[in-house]
Scaffold this motif. Structure first.
Motif, PDB file in Angstrom:
ATOM      1  N   ALA A 404      10.391  91.648 105.198  1.00  0.00           N
ATOM      2  CA  ALA A 404      11.413  90.352 105.326  1.00  0.00           C
ATOM      3  C   ALA A 404      12.610  90.648 106.415  1.00  0.00           C
ATOM      4  O   ALA A 404      12.919  89.675 107.066  1.00  0.00           O
ATOM      5  CB  ALA A 404      11.846  90.239 104.027  1.00  0.00           C
ATOM      6  N   SER A 407      11.644  89.526 109.764  1.00  0.00           N
ATOM      7  CA  SER A 407      11.535  87.927 110.000  1.00  0.00           C
ATOM      8  C   SER A 407      12.765  87.319 109.589  1.00  0.00           C
ATOM      9  O   SER A 407      12.992  85.959 109.708  1.00  0.00           O
ATOM     10  CB  SER A 407      10.548  87.560 108.971  1.00  0.00           C
ATOM     11  N   VAL A 409      14.478  86.982 106.590  1.00  0.00           N
ATOM     12  CA  VAL A 409      14.080  86.602 105.422  1.00  0.00           C
ATOM     13  C   VAL A 409      14.660  87.352 104.226  1.00  0.00           C
ATOM     14  O   VAL A 409      14.590  88.599 104.432  1.00  0.00           O
ATOM     15  CB  VAL A 409      12.860  86.142 105.260  1.00  0.00           C
ATOM     16  N   ARG A 410      15.469  86.800 103.312  1.00  0.00           N
ATOM     17  CA  ARG A 410      16.044  87.854 102.226  1.00  0.00           C
ATOM     18  C   ARG A 410      14.820  87.989 100.960  1.00  0.00           C
ATOM     19  O   ARG A 410      14.350  86.866 100.851  1.00  0.00           O
ATOM     20  CB  ARG A 410      17.041  87.106 101.654  1.00  0.00           C
ATOM     21  N   VAL A 441       6.669  85.432 103.291  1.00  0.00           N
ATOM     22  CA  VAL A 441       7.687  85.835 104.457  1.00  0.00           C
ATOM     23  C   VAL A 441       7.213  84.902 105.762  1.00  0.00           C
ATOM     24  O   VAL A 441       7.969  84.355 106.273  1.00  0.00           O
ATOM     25  CB  VAL A 441       7.747  87.477 104.669  1.00  0.00           C
ATOM     26  N   SER A 444       8.319  81.177 105.727  1.00  0.00           N
ATOM     27  CA  SER A 444       9.544  80.980 105.458  1.00  0.00           C
ATOM     28  C   SER A 444      10.340  80.797 106.720  1.00  0.00           C
ATOM     29  O   SER A 444       9.937  81.632 107.719  1.00  0.00           O
ATOM     30  CB  SER A 444      10.153  81.930 104.474  1.00  0.00           C
ATOM     31  N   ARG A 445      11.416  80.543 106.654  1.00  0.00           N
ATOM     32  CA  ARG A 445      12.159  80.343 107.913  1.00  0.00           C
ATOM     33  C   ARG A 445      13.433  81.405 107.876  1.00  0.00           C
ATOM     34  O   ARG A 445      13.765  81.542 106.573  1.00  0.00           O
ATOM     35  CB  ARG A 445      12.897  78.775 108.009  1.00  0.00           C
ATOM     36  N   PRO A 446      13.859  81.539 109.024  1.00  0.00           N
ATOM     37  CA  PRO A 446      15.080  82.853 108.730  1.00  0.00           C
ATOM     38  C   PRO A 446      16.007  82.167 108.078  1.00  0.00           C
ATOM     39  O   PRO A 446      16.476  81.134 108.106  1.00  0.00           O
ATOM     40  CB  PRO A 446      15.518  83.017 110.542  1.00  0.00           C
ATOM     41  N   GLN A 448      16.014  82.005 104.746  1.00  0.00           N
ATOM     42  CA  GLN A 448      15.417  81.457 103.514  1.00  0.00           C
ATOM     43  C   GLN A 448      15.101  82.884 102.567  1.00  0.00           C
ATOM     44  O   GLN A 448      15.344  84.012 103.248  1.00  0.00           O
ATOM     45  CB  GLN A 448      14.280  80.727 103.502  1.00  0.00           C
ATOM     46  N   ASP A 470       8.739  81.250  97.353  1.00  0.00           N
ATOM     47  CA  ASP A 470       9.418  81.003  98.688  1.00  0.00           C
ATOM     48  C   ASP A 470      10.002  79.948  98.739  1.00  0.00           C
ATOM     49  O   ASP A 470       9.629  78.763  98.050  1.00  0.00           O
ATOM     50  CB  ASP A 470       8.459  81.437  99.760  1.00  0.00           C
ATOM     51  N   GLY A 472       9.786  78.117 101.851  1.00  0.00           N
ATOM     52  CA  GLY A 472       9.348  77.633 103.243  1.00  0.00           C
ATOM     53  C   GLY A 472       8.684  76.536 103.182  1.00  0.00           C
ATOM     54  O   GLY A 472       9.176  75.426 102.705  1.00  0.00           O
TER      55      GLY A 472
END
Length: 546
Positions: A404, A407, A409-410, A441, A444-446, A448, A470, A472
């Protein structure tokens, strides 16, 4: 009595048959023409009645919509919640009804041209002109009408509103609508009476023509049945013998008429077919033997070639997909360890331990790929021991955080139970959950978030649900039934990430079912996806040392 020559007999029978069929056909044509005319008349009467009913219904709806608009005005005048959008909708509905009435009135002019009808049509057109002006008057009046000032006489305000609704071009609209509805009721009753009379007359005409045709057909049928019964029976028996393959059968029918000629032709055909059958049977047997041998050879070769090609394609696809997740985890751990200043040795050890776990996972993936190359995906092996799913979830969370982070992502989780004992393969479970986290992950977009949670389900036997949610790109409803098909990828997934082979979810489903569980996906485009894995919890079994 002199017997006519065979040619004359043939011509006589043919002329009789031709004349009978011509007479029967003429009657049928006449009846068909009458039927078409009758259908046209019935359709015209029915259409007139339908148009009259629609016009009557239109005036009724127009009066109803106007009453609703009057109610809206009362609410506005007395301070109730009366929205302008509701007023506009009612006015728009009245305009639509009036346009339909004009169209139906034009159609009624075409369908009905009687003197009484022309008088009603003129009255109807005049009424529609007045109603059209009244709607325009209502639009202007309601647009400029405001609630009465405080202290204004209520009766005066209501009188102004009534004048707006009930008077147009010097006429009383209520009386105009009532007279229009009454006039259309009279017209509708007349049209229905005309339709019933027309249908009764058409019914009598149809019964008469049908009876005439039926009697003529019956008389001709009786005549030809007597003349054709014997010859046709003999010909039918001969045809049945040919159909059954009894080519030695001969038709016992003598004479010089058409039936005898057909019988002789069928006997000659049977003899010729018998000879040709013998020759063709011998040739077909030899050809079938050759074709069967060649077909077996080609089928075997083609099957082998297709199987080799499918395995080759699947092997490359599986390698590209299955090696991505553990290598991503290894790379993420290495980047985390190398980022920033020097860290304590324990942190490096922890990173190296996770890299070791991911490497072991990579080795298992390679073994699986070799297994799939030899057979298929269902051949994955499981080493069942007592497993605490919480430990697996903690490992997945640790590896997933690295993926994550790489990428943007949290990744976080909801508190899960203290222990979730089950019988299974810890490495396979870790592979399964990491694949789902990797999917969450990747799509999903950065910025998110991806959330993990595990919930114990009270059932018999007990179960646990692991949910990976997610925020995303999501999956379209029509794509959801296909997500577990091998190598399938949704169009929005391809546009978001061009790389990928569509093998993660099919492999995950095999791993889940291998543990006696189920996996499902719920999703909405641009709102995210939730993967739910349901696994059975087990009674305590002795743990086997790793």
């Amino acid at each position: 009595m002199t017997t006519p020559p065979p040619t004359q007999q043939t011509n006589v029978f043919g002329r009789r048959l031709t004349l009978a069929l011509a007479a029967l056909g003429s009657i049928a044509v006449i009846q068909g023409a009458v039927a078409l005319w009758a259908v046209g008349e019935a359709e015209r009467h029915v259409l007139r009645g339908r148009v009259a009913a629609d016009i009557r219904q239109g005036f009724t709806e127009l009066r109803s919509e106007k009453q609703q608009l009057r109610t809206w005005l009362a609410q506005r005048q007395f301070g109730a919640d009366a929205r302008d959008s509701h007023r506009d909708a009612l006015l728009q509905r009245m305009r639509i009804i009036l346009a339909d009435l004009k169209r139906l009135a034009d159609q009624a002019v075409v369908l009905d041209d009687g003197p009484a009808a022309r008088q009603r049509q003129a009255q109807r057109r005049d009424a529609l002109v007045v109603l059209d002006g009244s709607i325009a008057q209502l639009e202007r009046g309601l647009a400029s009408l405001n609630p009465p000032p405080v202290g204004m006489d209520t009766n005066l305000a209501w009188s102004i509103a009534n004048e707006l609704f009930d008077r147009a071009e010097g006429q009383d609209l209520r009386l105009l609508l009532a007279e229009s509805i009454d006039r259309e009721d009279v017209s509708l009753r007349e049209k229905r009476a005309d339709t019933n009379d027309a249908l009764a007359w058409l019914r009598r005409l149809w019964v008469g023509s049908t009876t005439t045709l039926a009697l003529a057909a019956l008389l001709l049928a009786v005549f030809f049945a007597r003349a054709l019964r014997g010859p046709l029976r003999s010909l039918s028996e001969g045809a049945a013998a040919l159909r059954a393959g009894r080519l030695s059968h001969r038709i016992a029918l003598s004479g010089s008429d058409e039936f005898a000629a057909v019988a002789r032709s069928m006997d000659a055909m049977a003899a010729e077919l018998a000879e040709r059958r013998r020759i063709e049977t011998e040739a077909r047997q030899a050809l079938e033997e050759q074709v069967a041998a060649r077909t077996d050879e080609l089928t075997s070769a083609l099957a082998a070639q297709r199987e080799a090609e499918v395995r080759r394609r699947q092997l490359f696809a599986d390698i590209s997909h299955e090696l991505r997740t553990p290598t991503t985890a290894i790379r993420g751990e290495a980047q985390v360890a190398l980022r920033g200043s020097l860290k304590p040795v324990d942190e490096y050890r922890s990173s190296l331990r996770r890299i070791d776990d991911a490497s072991r996972q990579l080795g298992l993936a390679i073994d699986d790929l070799l297994t799939m190359a030899r057979s298929d995906i269902d051949a994955l092996s499981l080493r069942r021991v007592a497993v605490d799913l919480v430990d697996v979830l903690n490992d997945v969370l640790s590896h997933g955080e690295a993926m994550a982070l790489a990428s943007g992502v949290r990744l976080h989780h909801e508190p899960w139970p203290a222990a979730l004992e089950m019988s299974g393969d810890a490495d396979r479970l870790r592979q399964l959950l990491l694949a789902l986290v990797d999917n969450a992950v990747r799509y999903s977009r950065p910025g998110q978030a991806v959330r993990l949670e595990a919930v114990r389900i009270a059932s018999e036997p007990a179960k646990v649900e692991v949910r990976i949610h997610d925020e995303g790109i999501g999956i379209a409803a029509e794509e959801l039934p296909k997500v577990f098909d091998r190598s399938h990828r949704a169009p929005n997934a391809i546009s978001h990430r061009a790389d990928g082979s569509g093998l993660g979810l099919p492999i995950a489903r095999v791993l889940v079912r291998g543990h006696g569980g189920e996996i499902s996906l719920t999703s909405a485009p641009e709102r995210g996806t939730t993967a739910t894995v349901t696994l059975p919890l087990a009674v305590q079994v002795p743990k086997v040392p790793a």
